[in-house]
Scaffold this active site. Sequence first.
Site, PDB file in Angstrom:
ATOM      1  N   HIS A 193       1.052  -1.235  -0.263  1.00  0.00           N
ATOM      2  CA  HIS A 193      -0.149   0.047  -0.104  1.00  0.00           C
ATOM      3  C   HIS A 193       0.971   0.845  -0.058  1.00  0.00           C
ATOM      4  O   HIS A 193      -0.013   1.958  -0.319  1.00  0.00           O
ATOM      5  CB  HIS A 193      -0.772   0.024   1.519  1.00  0.00           C
ATOM      6  N   GLU A 435      -3.063 -12.719 -22.366  1.00  0.00           N
ATOM      7  CA  GLU A 435      -1.298 -13.408 -21.449  1.00  0.00           C
ATOM      8  C   GLU A 435      -1.186 -14.512 -21.418  1.00  0.00           C
ATOM      9  O   GLU A 435      -0.436 -15.064 -21.101  1.00  0.00           O
ATOM     10  CB  GLU A 435      -2.286 -12.574 -20.068  1.00  0.00           C
ATOM     11  N   ASP A 459       2.059 -10.854 -18.149  1.00  0.00           N
ATOM     12  CA  ASP A 459       1.623 -12.596 -17.709  1.00  0.00           C
ATOM     13  C   ASP A 459       2.012 -12.866 -19.170  1.00  0.00           C
ATOM     14  O   ASP A 459       2.051 -14.415 -19.076  1.00  0.00           O
ATOM     15  CB  ASP A 459       0.410 -12.724 -17.397  1.00  0.00           C
ATOM     16  N   CYS A 506      -0.411  -3.876 -22.523  1.00  0.00           N
ATOM     17  CA  CYS A 506      -0.468  -2.847 -21.421  1.00  0.00           C
ATOM     18  C   CYS A 506       0.544  -3.098 -20.425  1.00  0.00           C
ATOM     19  O   CYS A 506       0.714  -3.001 -19.504  1.00  0.00           O
ATOM     20  CB  CYS A 506      -1.600  -2.837 -20.484  1.00  0.00           C
TER      21      CYS A 506
HETATM   22  C1  PEP Z   1       0.121  -8.154 -17.302  1.00  0.00           C
HETATM   23  O1  PEP Z   1      -0.426  -9.244 -17.402  1.00  0.00           O
HETATM   24  O2  PEP Z   1       0.447  -7.719 -18.844  1.00  0.00           O
HETATM   25  C2  PEP Z   1      -1.222  -7.272 -16.266  1.00  0.00           C
HETATM   26  C3  PEP Z   1      -0.897  -5.661 -17.304  1.00  0.00           C
HETATM   27  O3  PEP Z   1      -1.682  -7.503 -15.991  1.00  0.00           O
HETATM   28  P1  PEP Z   1      -1.245  -7.700 -14.982  1.00  0.00           P
HETATM   29  O4  PEP Z   1       0.041  -6.913 -14.364  1.00  0.00           O
HETATM   30  O5  PEP Z   1      -1.792  -7.084 -13.703  1.00  0.00           O
HETATM   31  O6  PEP Z   1      -1.431  -9.233 -14.251  1.00  0.00           O
HETATM   32 MG    MG Z   2      -1.322  -9.773 -16.061  1.00  0.00          MG
END
Ligand code: PEP
Ligand code: MG
Length: 587
Positions: A193, A435, A459, A506
Amino acid sequence: MTYMRFKGIGVSPGIAIGEASLAEKVLFTAKKDIIGTDEVENEIKKLQSAILQTKKQLTHIKNQVKKKIGKDHSFIFEAHLMLLEDKSLCRDIEKIIKRERAKVEWAISRVHDKYVGIFDAIEDEYFKQRKSDVTDVLSKIYRNLKSIKQEKKDEDSESILVAHDLLPSEAAMKLGKGNVLAVALDAGGQTSHTAILARSLNIPAVVGLHEITQKVSNGDLLIVDGTDGEVIINPPLAIRKEFLSKKRKYDDYCRELKKTATLDSITLDKVRFYPMANIELPEEVKLATSMGAEGVGLFRSEFIYFQKSSLPEEEEHFRIYSQVAKDAFPSPVYIRTIDIGGEKNLPQLNIEKEANPALGLRAIRFSLQNKELLKVQVRAILRASTLKNVKILIPMITEIEEIEEVKMIISKAKNELRKEGRQFDENIPLGAMIEVPAAAALTDIIIKEVDYISIGTNDLIQYYLAVDRSNELVSYLFKPLHPSVLRLIRFVIKTVQKENKEVTVCGEMAADPLSALALLGLGLRKFSMNPIFIPRIKQTLRSVEHKKIEEIVQNALTFKTAQHIEEYLLEQILVKYPKAFLMGKNN
Ligand code: PEP
Ligand code: MG
């Protein structure tokens, strides 16, 4: 005044130089003071008045934090107030006073030990957070009994906060005051946090320092380098000068980079790209926009659950999503349905521990086994879509059936809302996160079922290269520029574009300048990342010609290893576009 240096994990970038201020730690007593039977009632009265005082303080802090940092950070205090209202914690203390005829301090200490023992045995990251909530509340009652002063006199002067760990309420309260130059903690990790809060508030922070509290004294001069994850105690003049100059350079760099926020997101040859923000907290949208974000490319909605001790209801989801949609308007907001299960446990749901959490009941798999929960979220997202800038994003799709099931839930939710006469965007876009490698191979089929694709490289790389994304022992194998990874991403991007649909990345890969250039060369236009990295990526992408990068990346893909690809890209780009890496690849 010994000079010492410590390496930790830099969780919020930037450099600060200032005096150390050690957070006061409450030590529960180990001494059992026996009282007479006639004193029991008095001890209980003492407890009750300390609880009353604690309630008053918590309500005051809650209102202050709500005003200064935002409503979402004040949830934690609601949770603490609920703990006090719940009575079982307080009844436990009373019972010990009566049964053992002990002073209230000892009773609190026993109850604390009991709860810590229970939480420790569970060994679950999110249950651990609840443990700190109990410690937090009991410390406050304890302080009120002993009338330990809450804050030192010089509480308003600027200093570097050093602590073993910060309880969630302490983090929100102390960092929200505006006088903390930096944070250095013994404990903690990237997703704690405090780390998230420090990043949102732009305060340099280094965590995981193990024993910094034992080495630092109040008033010591400290340097905290949140970019490189280092803390220096009592630095000699030469080191101070070195870091002052590094700090100046970093601050100039940030200032310079921030100017890119108002510049067009186009390459030298006028190809338009879109930098977007990955956010965890709704109040990050404004900071992200000031950094140049053109929308929220990923809203990790599971954080709404992490901040509460009960399950958030539809109205709460709705309020948060509407706020984000309004703050980002007219830019888009991609709201990802919760990615919990596996390692990201929720104490509210009591999810069973799994042997292989990353391969387990995670993300959409979890949501489809808890459809009521998913429906609540979908209804709230739909209701928040009236400005027509909201998109639904589904994490960790592995097969088409999952998309079909989600569509059915969306359709049901839409029917309900129509019947209730509620407004929503009838054409709200639905996207799948790629992913899982199996989903990547199936892109040509998946894209026919959805409106857009978002590639989650964190991922995707983990599953494609079989490298645990959070295991330090194999982190050297986590290579975004691995030829297999680039080929796979190229396939996904090209396949989506053939259908004239939208594709974004992302994962963290989009925030690394060299990798972002590789993605640009593979045809990507939409890059979503932690907002603090947006100026840097914007600067990088604005400094190159898209056509040339495409050629360079095409050549790079003929190399056999990640190392060769990296060296080739760096060499070619540095020669042609020296401005692409203003402060080197990793800064
Ligand atoms: C990813 O897996 O690239 C992603 C953006 O999701 P997170 O990092 O929240 O698993
Ligand atoms: Mg992810």
